[in-house]
Design a protein around this motif. Structure first.
Motif, short mmCIF file in Angstrom:
data_model
loop_
_atom_site.label_atom_id
_atom_site.label_comp_id
_atom_site.label_asym_id
_atom_site.label_seq_id
_atom_site.Cartn_x
_atom_site.Cartn_y
_atom_site.Cartn_z
N LEU B 35 0.82 -1.21 0.00
CA LEU B 35 0.00 0.00 0.00
C LEU B 35 0.85 1.26 0.00
CD1 LEU B 35 -2.74 -1.04 2.59
CD2 LEU B 35 -2.89 -1.01 0.11
N ILE B 36 2.06 1.15 0.56
CA ILE B 36 2.89 2.35 0.69
C ILE B 36 3.23 2.95 -0.67
CG2 ILE B 36 5.22 3.11 1.33
CD1 ILE B 36 4.93 1.45 3.87
N PRO B 37 3.73 2.17 -1.63
CA PRO B 37 4.02 2.79 -2.94
C PRO B 37 2.77 3.36 -3.60
CG PRO B 37 5.02 0.63 -2.77
CD PRO B 37 4.11 0.75 -1.61
N ALA B 38 1.66 2.68 -3.45
CA ALA B 38 0.44 3.18 -4.06
C ALA B 38 0.02 4.49 -3.42
CB ALA B 38 -0.67 2.14 -3.92
N ALA B 39 0.13 4.55 -2.10
CA ALA B 39 -0.25 5.79 -1.41
C ALA B 39 0.70 6.91 -1.78
CB ALA B 39 -0.24 5.55 0.10
N ALA B 40 1.99 6.58 -1.89
CA ALA B 40 2.96 7.60 -2.26
C ALA B 40 2.70 8.13 -3.67
CB ALA B 40 4.38 7.03 -2.16
N ALA B 41 2.36 7.23 -4.56
CA ALA B 41 2.08 7.65 -5.94
C ALA B 41 0.85 8.56 -5.98
CB ALA B 41 1.87 6.42 -6.83
N CYS B 42 -0.18 8.18 -5.24
CA CYS B 42 -1.38 9.01 -5.19
C CYS B 42 -1.06 10.38 -4.62
CB CYS B 42 -2.46 8.33 -4.36
SG CYS B 42 -3.13 6.85 -5.13
N LEU B 43 -0.22 10.39 -3.60
CA LEU B 43 0.14 11.66 -2.97
C LEU B 43 0.89 12.55 -3.96
CD1 LEU B 43 -0.08 12.94 -0.14
CD2 LEU B 43 2.23 12.15 0.28
N LEU B 44 1.80 11.96 -4.69
CA LEU B 44 2.56 12.73 -5.67
C LEU B 44 1.66 13.31 -6.75
CD1 LEU B 44 5.87 10.74 -6.22
CD2 LEU B 44 5.60 13.03 -5.32
N VAL B 45 0.76 12.48 -7.21
CA VAL B 45 -0.16 12.95 -8.25
C VAL B 45 -1.00 14.10 -7.72
CG1 VAL B 45 -2.17 12.29 -9.61
CG2 VAL B 45 -0.21 10.79 -9.51
N GLY B 46 -1.44 13.96 -6.49
CA GLY B 46 -2.25 15.02 -5.89
C GLY B 46 -1.47 16.31 -5.74
N ILE B 47 -0.24 16.18 -5.28
CA ILE B 47 0.58 17.39 -5.11
C ILE B 47 0.85 18.03 -6.45
CG2 ILE B 47 2.88 18.17 -4.45
CD1 ILE B 47 2.79 16.11 -2.20
N ALA B 48 1.16 17.20 -7.44
CA ALA B 48 1.43 17.74 -8.77
C ALA B 48 0.20 18.44 -9.34
CB ALA B 48 1.87 16.61 -9.70
N ALA B 49 -0.95 17.83 -9.14
CA ALA B 49 -2.18 18.45 -9.64
C ALA B 49 -2.46 19.76 -8.93
CB ALA B 49 -3.34 17.48 -9.47
N MET B 50 -2.03 19.83 -7.68
CA MET B 50 -2.28 21.04 -6.91
C MET B 50 -1.30 22.14 -7.29
SD MET B 50 -2.95 21.04 -2.85
CE MET B 50 -1.26 20.71 -2.47
N LEU B 51 -0.07 21.75 -7.54
CA LEU B 51 0.96 22.74 -7.78
C LEU B 51 1.03 23.20 -9.23
CD1 LEU B 51 3.97 21.50 -5.66
CD2 LEU B 51 2.36 23.30 -5.14
N TYR B 52 0.61 22.35 -10.13
CA TYR B 52 0.77 22.68 -11.54
C TYR B 52 0.07 23.98 -11.93
CZ TYR B 52 0.91 22.21 -16.58
OH TYR B 52 1.11 22.44 -17.91
N PRO B 53 -1.19 24.16 -11.56
CA PRO B 53 -1.83 25.44 -11.93
C PRO B 53 -1.14 26.63 -11.31
CG PRO B 53 -3.45 23.84 -11.22
CD PRO B 53 -2.12 23.27 -10.87
N LYS B 54 -0.61 26.45 -10.10
CA LYS B 54 0.07 27.57 -9.46
C LYS B 54 1.36 27.90 -10.19
CE LYS B 54 -1.75 26.84 -4.83
NZ LYS B 54 -1.43 26.53 -3.43
N LEU B 55 2.05 26.87 -10.61
CA LEU B 55 3.29 27.11 -11.34
C LEU B 55 3.02 27.77 -12.67
CD1 LEU B 55 5.22 23.81 -10.64
CD2 LEU B 55 5.74 26.08 -9.77
N GLN B 56 1.88 27.45 -13.24
CA GLN B 56 1.55 28.04 -14.53
C GLN B 56 1.35 29.53 -14.42
OE1 GLN B 56 2.53 25.80 -16.70
NE2 GLN B 56 0.71 25.98 -17.93
N THR B 57 0.79 29.96 -13.31
CA THR B 57 0.48 31.38 -13.14
C THR B 57 1.38 32.04 -12.13
OG1 THR B 57 -1.14 30.80 -11.47
CG2 THR B 57 -1.92 31.02 -13.74
#
Lengths: 185, 323
Positions: B35-57
């Motif tokens: 479960l740990i790698p899966a949770a880590a992957a989900c966390l990364l995707v979430g962070i990336a999705a959160m940060l990407y729009p901010k980085l864009q602007t």
């Protein structure tokens, strides 16, 4: 730690020990009994018999590995129950019963020789299992000691059923070679 | 020995084997190690999705000395020519443009420090490295590859008061164009420029033109079609191209055409003698006419095109984007 506490309660004849065993090993024992008997009611009764045996055996017995001790008792009960069930299916139990009656009068000499042979066989099998990697040894014991199905083994060992079958086939072949080398076959 | 007997015999196997084997019984019940790698992957995707729009602007950070893609080392044995004259560009709007020219005889790096206004009025300081003219110039130019020449920096924004301290030595000449009536917004906007090329130039080939591509799809999401109507880059007042070149001062480049997606400019630097190195900078400014108040970041966009011209030799084009 829990095993020591359970053994202490058993030595003190504290009935809480049985509750502790059920809480700690209930699921494991039911599952193990179910592997052999394939009947939940029989498995439950088998577990109850095992608990009674443990209650009567400890003390004076004081097993070092309580889990293995309990599983062995459970397995004996499950196999006895299984054999009894098989006897019931065959001619209402009269034929096996007759065999058992005849077996009681077999010469003691023969039983002694068989016992020696069995002891040697047990040593050879144990020695063979010691040479195996942990996973293969666990797989072998789960199959031929606990009688787990291929599907269960596949799930527990994160393998495919076919892989389990192939692995067990190879292990049997290696065991045969080992027993031949030991001149037991 | 029958199998039944063997099975019965196996009940005497050592406890550790039985214990170990039966511990595998419930492995199927979701090991945490899976479960740990899966949770880590989900966390990364979430962070990336959160940060990407901010980085864009994201608003660009201020950058100190400017970067250039061309580094020209020159041994100077003769005189150095320092450009001191600069004329104000006829840019409309209340804009103060400070153009500082500094001498850098050893390293020909176009440096630039720009200042942004504090309250509506903008001060723009563009310091352009001076030219070194020598007959025995050894030029070590950067590889004329477009990827190496392009540098992206950020437009330094600071108040006028802040800029005065650092610009004491830089401002050899100042040109105040505040009477032009044009103001620029404070917030720079990412500006994608893909005009990058190496132009073979000689004295005969001047004037030259280059193409500045302004990709509208690079605009932040906030600049939708409603907020940011189509730009007609062919109109001069939409895009002011300022340039400063050694010997010719500041001026406005002539728009030489383009479409809604890109804009071409033509500049006419002075013809340089054979073997000399000449640098000049071109800055393009989007005036306030394009500013949409509804847009959060404004539309003050600067781009700077720097060229190092060595007359009679190849001419490298270095684009620096200031965001």
């Amino acid at each position: 730690m829990k095993d020591k506490r359970i053994l202490l309660m058993l030595h003190n004849r504290d009935e809480q020990a049985l509750r502790a065993i059920i809480a700690e090993y209930g699921a494991l024992c039911r599952s193990a009994a179910l592997d052999i008997l394939r009947d939940e009611q029989d498995a439950e009764e088998c577990f109850s018999d095992a608990l009674l045996t443990v209650w009567n055996a400890v003390p004076p017995a004081c097993p070092e590995n309580f889990r293995a001790y309990l599983l062995k008792i459970l397995r004996n009960h499950a196999l006895d129950r299984y054999k009894a069930r098989q006897r019931g299916k065959r001619g209402n139990g009269q034929y096996p019963a007759a065999l058992d009656e005849l077996a009681e009068i077999l010469p003691a000499q023969q039983n002694t020789e068989a016992a020696v042979e069995q002891r040697e066989m047990l040593c050879a099998v144990t020695e063979f299992l010691r040479t195996l990697p942990q996973k293969q040894r666990d797989l072998f014991v789960r199959r031929y000691w606990s009688f787990s199905s291929f599907a269960e083994l596949a799930a527990d060992f994160h393998m495919t059923e076919n892989n389990v079958k192939v692995t067990l086939t190879r292990l049997r072949q290696r065991l045969t070679e080992h027993l031949k080398k030991e001149e037991l076959l | 020995m029958t199998p039944e007997e063997l099975i019965g015999l196996m009940n005497e196997l050592p406890d550790d084997m039985i214990d170990s084997a039966n511990r595998t019984r419930f492995r199927r019940r979701g090991s945490i190690w899976y479960l740990i790698p899966a949770a880590a992957a989900c966390l990364l995707v979430g962070i990336a999705a959160m940060l990407y729009p901010k980085l864009q602007t994201q608003k660009p950070a201020a950058v100190g000395p400017a970067e250039t893609g061309i580094s020209v080392s020159a041994e100077t044995t003769g005189s150095e020519t320092s450009a001191a004259d600069s004329t104000s560009a006829p840019v409309s709007g209340t804009q103060q443009t400070e153009t500082a020219v500094s001498d850098e005889p050893s390293h020909r790096t176009g440096t630039q420090s720009d200042t942004r206004p504090s309250s509506g009025t903008q001060h723009t300081t563009a310091s352009v490295s001076s030219m070194t003219t020598d007959s025995t110039v050894h030029c070590t130019e950067a590889t004329p590859q477009s990827t190496q020449d392009t540098k992206i920096t950020s437009l330094t924004s600071q108040s006028t008061s802040q800029s005065t301290a650092s610009s004491a030595n830089e401002t050899e000449s100042k040109t105040d164009a505040s009477d032009e009536g044009m103001t620029f917004t404070e917030e720079p906007v990412p500006f994608r420029i893909l005009s990058q090329k190496t132009v073979e130039a000689s004295e005969e080939s001047l004037p030259f033109s280059t193409q500045i591509k302004l990709y509208r799809d690079a605009l932040p999401d906030a600049y939708s079609a409603e907020l940011f109507p189509a730009i007609d880059f062919e109109t001069e007042d939409c895009l002011v191209i300022r340039f400063r070149a050694e010997g010719c001062g500041d001026g406005i480049a002539e728009p030489s055409g383009g479409s809604g997606m890109f804009y071409s400019i033509t500049v006419t630097p002075p013809a340089a003698p054979e073997g000399t190195v000449q640098e000049f900078a071109i800055a393009a400014v989007v005036p306030k006419a394009l500013y949409s108040p509804a847009a959060p970041d404004g539309l003050n966009r600067w781009l700077r095109l720097e060229r190092t011209v060595r007359a009679g030799a190849e001419m490298q084009c270095t684009m620096i984007r200031y965001e």
